[in-house]
Enzyme design. Structure first.
Site, PDB file in Angstrom:
ATOM      1  N   LYS A   1       0.754  -1.217   0.058  1.00 59.64           N
ATOM      2  CA  LYS A   1       0.004  -0.035   0.070  1.00 59.64           C
ATOM      3  C   LYS A   1       0.954   1.182  -0.034  1.00 59.64           C
ATOM      4  CE  LYS A   1      -4.664   1.032  -0.137  1.00 59.64           C
ATOM      5  NZ  LYS A   1      -5.344   0.115  -0.423  1.00 59.64           N
TER       6      LYS A   1
ATOM      7  N   ASP B   1      -6.724   3.952  -4.716  1.00 55.80           N
ATOM      8  CA  ASP B   1      -7.476   3.960  -3.467  1.00 55.80           C
ATOM      9  C   ASP B   1      -8.182   5.280  -3.487  1.00 55.80           C
ATOM     10  OD1 ASP B   1      -7.653   1.908  -1.043  1.00 55.80           O
ATOM     11  OD2 ASP B   1      -7.654   3.897  -0.273  1.00 55.80           O
TER      12      ASP B   1
HETATM   13  O1  2IT Z   1      -7.944  -1.585  -1.096  1.00 56.53           O
HETATM   14  C1  2IT Z   1      -7.767  -2.258  -2.295  1.00 56.53           C
HETATM   15  O2  2IT Z   1      -8.068  -3.544  -2.408  1.00 56.53           O
HETATM   16  C2  2IT Z   1      -7.344  -1.351  -3.363  1.00 56.53           C
HETATM   17  N1  2IT Z   1      -7.544  -0.077  -3.065  1.00 56.53           N
HETATM   18  C3  2IT Z   1      -7.363  -1.647  -4.654  1.00 56.53           C
HETATM   19  C4  2IT Z   1      -5.902  -2.195  -4.722  1.00 56.53           C
HETATM   20  C5  2IT Z   1      -5.488  -2.671  -6.404  1.00 56.53           C
HETATM   21  O3  2IT Z   1      -4.443  -2.959  -6.514  1.00 56.53           O
HETATM   22  O4  2IT Z   1      -6.324  -2.872  -7.191  1.00 56.53           O
END
Ligand code: 2IT
Length: 450
Positions: free
Chosen positions: A126, A166
Site C-alpha cells: 500500500k 485507492d
Molecule cells: O484496497 C484495495 O484493495 C485497493 N485499493 C485496490 C488495490 C489494487 O491493487 O487494485
C-alpha cells in the site's frame, strides 16, 4: 489468544503502539488465526508471525509540487511493500490529508491477506500521501502525480510492485502517474500500474469491480441462508467508485440502494439509486465536489439528513459500509442490530471499529462479511488487468465479469470451509482471515527464512 501470539502482539504494541489502525488490524487477524497457529508449532520456531506483521520494506519520500500560482508545496509520500511471498507487491495508493505511516501499514497488512484470498499471485502493498486533493486543479493534480512518480519509479515495476488507486486516486491520477513512469523509464511497461484508462491497457470492469464483487459475495451469503437478492434494500456509506459499483450491480439484480451518505450527511431515496439517470448523476456530482451528496437529494426530491449516518434504519435489509475505516462504531452497530438487519457486509477497508465488530459478530443471526473478502474483487480485477497486460491482450467485459464472479464465489466458499474446518461454524470473518493467512504462511515457510 495463545502465548506466542500474545507475545508478538505485545512486542508490536511496544514498538508501534501509536499506530492505532495497524494494531487494530493485527489484533483482528491474530484473534482469528489462533487455531491455525496452535496447529503449527513450527510457526513459532520460525517466528513467522513477527515476520508477518513487520513489513518487508517501507519507504517514505518527499514530494514537492508547484501550485497554479507558482507557489511550492511539500508533502510526504509512502510505499509499504508488506509481503511478497506469493507474488509481486500489489495494492493501492491513497491520497488523503489524514494519511500517515500507521494508516499505510494497516492497509498493506490487510492487503496481504486480501490478495491471498483472490487466489491470484499477488503480494501485499500500500502507499499514498498526505496530499489533500480537495479543491486542486487538474494541472496541480498532474504536477503532484508526476513528482510522486519521480520519487517512486525506481522501486516499482510489473514484476516488482504494482500500485493502483485507492481513496483520492482514480483513473485521472493513474494516467498522470503512468505517463511519468513511461517518460522516466523510456519503456512500455503498462503492467506497472492498474486501474488504467482503456486506451492504454486498462481492464474493462475495473472501476466497478469492488462494488460488483461485493454484491456477488453478498449473493453467496444470501444463498447460504436460502435467500435471494431480489427486492433487497441496501444502506451504504460513501458514493465513490465502490458504493457506485454496489448501486449499479444491485440495480441489475433487482435490489436497490436506498440510503447512501457523504461527509455532509445521508440521502434516503426509497425508490433506490436504480436508473441510469441517477447513477450518472452520482458520477457527475462526485467529479464536481466529492464532499457533498445533498445535491442528489435536491435533484431527485429525496430526504437529506445533514451530519448523520444512515445506520440503523428499519426499512433496510443489508448494510454495506463503503466509505472509510472505523466508520461504524459501537453505537452505530447497536442501532444496526436493533433494526433487525440480517446482513452486514464490510466493503471499505476495516470500516468497523473493533468493539463494534465484536458486537456484530456476537449476534449469530447476522451474517458479517469481512472487508478483506467482500472488497477483494477490486484488487482481483487488478490482477486480471496485469494478466491482460502481460499477454498484450484485452479481454471482453463478459470474460472479466465472469472471472470476477467466480472469484467472489470462491472467496466465500474457501472462507466458509476454513471456518468449518476449525469447528467455527459459518463464521466468515474467521474463515477469511484463516484462508488468507494459510496461503501466505505456507509460502513463507516453504521459501525459508529471510
Ligand atoms: O484496497 C484495495 O484493495 C485497493 N485499493 C485496490 C488495490 C489494487 O491493487 O487494485
Amino acid at each position: 489468544m495463545n502465548a506466542y501470539l500474545q507475545s508478538v502482539l505485545e512486542d508490536i504494541k511496544e514498538r508501534h503502539g501509536h499506530q492505532k489502525e495497524f494494531i487494530q488490524a493485527v489484533e483482528e487477524v491474530f484473534t482469528c488465526v489462533e487455531p491455525v497457529v496452535d496447529k503449527h508449532p513450527e510457526y513459532e520456531n520460525a517466528d513467522l508471525l513477527t515476520r508477518m506483521v513487520d513489513p518487508e520494506r517501507m519507504f517514505s519520500f518527499r514530494i514537492t509540487w508547484m501550485d497554479d500560482n507558482g507557489k511550492w508545496h511539500t508533502n510526504r509520500g509512502w510505499r509499504c511493500q508488506f509481503n511478497g511471498a506469493i507474488g509481486p507487491y500489489k495494492g493501492g495508493l491513497r491520497f488523503q490529508k489524514n494519511v500517515n505511516t500507521g494508516i499505510i501499514k494497516f492497509l498493506g497488512f490487510e492487503q496481504t491477506f486480501k490478495n491471498s484470498l483472490t487466489g491470484l499471485p499477488i503480494g501485499g502493498a500500500k502507499g499514498g500521501s498526505d496530499f489533500d486533493p480537495a479543491g486542486k486543479s487538474d494541472a496541480e493534480i498532474m504536477r503532484f502525480c508526476q513528482s510522486y512518480m519521480t520519487a517512486l519509479y525506481r522501486y516499482i515495476g510489473p514484476d516488482i510492485d504494482v500500485p493502483a488507486g485507492d481513496m483520492g486516486v482514480g483513473g485521472r491520477e493513474i494516467g498522470y502517474l503512468f505517463g511519468q513512469y513511461r517518460r522516466l523509464k523510456g519503456k512500455w511497461e503498462n503492467g506497472v500500474l492498474t486501474g488504467k484508462g482503456l486506451s492504454y491497457g486498462g481492464s474493462l470492469i475495473r472501476p466497478e469491480a469492488t462494488g460488483y464483487g461485493a454484491i456477488y459475495y453478498l449473493c453467496e451469503v444470501l444463498k447460504h441462508n436460502n435467500d435471494t437478492i431480489e427486492g433487497k434494500r441496501i444502506a451504504t456509506s460513501g458514493y465513490g467508485n465502490v458504493a457506485w459499483g454496489i448501486m449499479k450491480k444491485a440495480a441489475q439484480l433487482g435490489a436497490k440502494v436506498t440510503y447512501f451518505s457523504g461527509p455532509d450527511g445521508y440521502v434516503y431515496d426509497p425508490d433506490g439509486v436504480t436508473t441510469d439517470e441517477k447513477l450518472n448523476y452520482i458520477l457527475e456530482m462526485r467529479a464536481k465536489d466529492p464532499m457533498h451528496c445533498k445535491p442528489y437529494a435536491d435533484k431527485f426530491g429525496c430526504k437529506f439528513v445533514a451530519g448523520e449516518k444512515a445506520w440503523g434504519e428499519a426499512d433496510v435489509d443489508v448494510c454495506m459500509p463503503a466509505a472509510t475505516q472505523n466508520d461504524v462504531n459501537l453505537e452505530c452497530a447497536k442501532k444496526i442490530v436493533a433494526s433487525g438487519v440480517k446482513y452486514y457486509m464490510e466493503v471499505a477497508n476495516m470500516p468497523t471499529t473493533a468493539d463494534a465488530l465484536e458486537y456484530l459478530r456476537s449476534h449469530k443471526d447476522i451474517a458479517v462479511g469481512p472487508s478483506k473478502a467482500v472488497n477483494a474483487g477490486g484488487v482481483g480485477v487488478s490482477a486480471l488487468e496485469m494478466a491482460q497486460n502481460s499477454e498484450r491482450l484485452v479481454w471482453t467485459e463478459d470474460m472479466v465479469d465472469e472471472q470476477l464472479k467466480n472469484m467472489m464465489i470462491n472467496i466465500h466458499k474457501v472462507s466458509a470451509e476454513a471456518a468449518e474446518e476449525y469447528g467455527l461454524g459459518y463464521d466468515l470473518v474467521a474463515g477469511a482471515n484463516i484462508a488468507g493467512f494459510k496461503k501466505v504462511a505456507e509460502a513463507m515457510m516453504e521459501q525459508g527464512c529471510f
